[in-house]
Motif scaffolding. Structure first.
Motif, PDB file in Angstrom:
ATOM      1  N   ARG A   1      -3.594  34.672   0.177  1.00 38.55           N
ATOM      2  CA  ARG A   1      -3.071  33.366   0.558  1.00 38.55           C
ATOM      3  C   ARG A   1      -1.563  33.338   0.408  1.00 38.55           C
ATOM      4  NH1 ARG A   1      -6.693  28.973  -2.467  1.00 38.55           N
ATOM      5  NH2 ARG A   1      -8.307  28.966  -0.917  1.00 38.55           N
ATOM      6  N   ASN A   2      -0.911  32.686   1.344  1.00 40.57           N
ATOM      7  CA  ASN A   2       0.519  32.458   1.245  1.00 40.57           C
ATOM      8  C   ASN A   2       0.687  31.038   0.721  1.00 40.57           C
ATOM      9  OD1 ASN A   2       3.145  31.466   2.014  1.00 40.57           O
ATOM     10  ND2 ASN A   2       3.354  33.399   3.129  1.00 40.57           N
ATOM     11  N   ASN A   3       1.221  30.896  -0.486  1.00 43.35           N
ATOM     12  CA  ASN A   3       1.306  29.581  -1.112  1.00 43.35           C
ATOM     13  C   ASN A   3       2.091  28.570  -0.291  1.00 43.35           C
ATOM     14  OD1 ASN A   3      -0.295  30.250  -3.244  1.00 43.35           O
ATOM     15  ND2 ASN A   3       1.393  30.896  -4.543  1.00 43.35           N
ATOM     16  N   PHE A   4       3.175  28.985   0.349  1.00 43.15           N
ATOM     17  CA  PHE A   4       3.956  28.044   1.148  1.00 43.15           C
ATOM     18  C   PHE A   4       3.107  27.468   2.276  1.00 43.15           C
ATOM     19  CE2 PHE A   4       6.514  27.167   4.920  1.00 43.15           C
ATOM     20  CZ  PHE A   4       7.269  26.107   4.434  1.00 43.15           C
ATOM     21  N   LEU A   5       2.361  28.322   2.948  1.00 42.45           N
ATOM     22  CA  LEU A   5       1.551  27.855   4.070  1.00 42.45           C
ATOM     23  C   LEU A   5       0.461  26.888   3.631  1.00 42.45           C
ATOM     24  CD1 LEU A   5       1.248  31.060   6.282  1.00 42.45           C
ATOM     25  CD2 LEU A   5       2.798  29.107   6.550  1.00 42.45           C
TER      26      LEU A   5
END
Length: 162
Positions: free
Chosen positions: A40-44
């Motif tokens: 997972r990309n936290n920003f997204l």
């Protein structure tokens, strides 16, 4: 039909979001309910996008409904071209990397103004609270267009409160 200024703004905002994604990206591993491992990309996870579209209201005639009894010697019935109904409503859709969060449909004849837009954003807040537990506390990046209701003084005041 975007103006050159709108195109420039969209490019600028996209570059800012891309930069933030690279800076705040901290990819983390997690396991989905089915056991699949994902990154997972936290920003997204914090990015919510919204857009409007027109929905045309029509009830297309089923082939069976258009069948008629006739004698073999009767002339062939003419089918008229089916046109979209003149009735349409505005739908505002918000989604994130995990799927749709809110579908908000305006009543027939209703238009988007600053007050109505603030109501929609209130509905979005409640939907995020219900469907994305904890996201409001950790911060949301809302990507939506720059139409007049979205940039009106009333709307800006609403965002300052929340």
């Amino acid at each position: 039909m975007l103006s050159d200024e709108h195109k420039r703004q969209r490019v600028e905002i996209s570059q800012i979001l891309l930069h933030r994604c690279r800076q705040e990206g901290d990819e983390t591993a997690y396991v989905e309910p089915g056991g699949d491992h994902r990154v997972r990309n936290n920003f997204l996870e914090h990015l919510i996008t919204g857009d409007e579209t027109w929905l045309h209201l029509s009830t297309p005639e089923a082939k069976r409904d258009s069948m008629t009894w006739k004698y073999p010697s009767s002339p062939v019935t003419k089918k008229f071209k089916v046109q979209q109904s003149a009735t349409k409503v505005m739908a505002t859709v918000f989604w994130d990397s995990r799927g749709m969060i809110l579908l908000d449909i305006l009543s027939k004849g209703e238009s988007v103004n600053a007050d109505r837009y603030c109501e929609t954003i209130d509905r979005l807040r409640h939907a995020v609270r219900r469907k994305r537990t904890g996201l409001l506390r950790s911060g949301v990046v809302l990507q939506h267009d720059n139409a007049i209701p979205h940039t009106a003084k009333r709307t800006k005041e609403w965002f300052e409160r929340y």
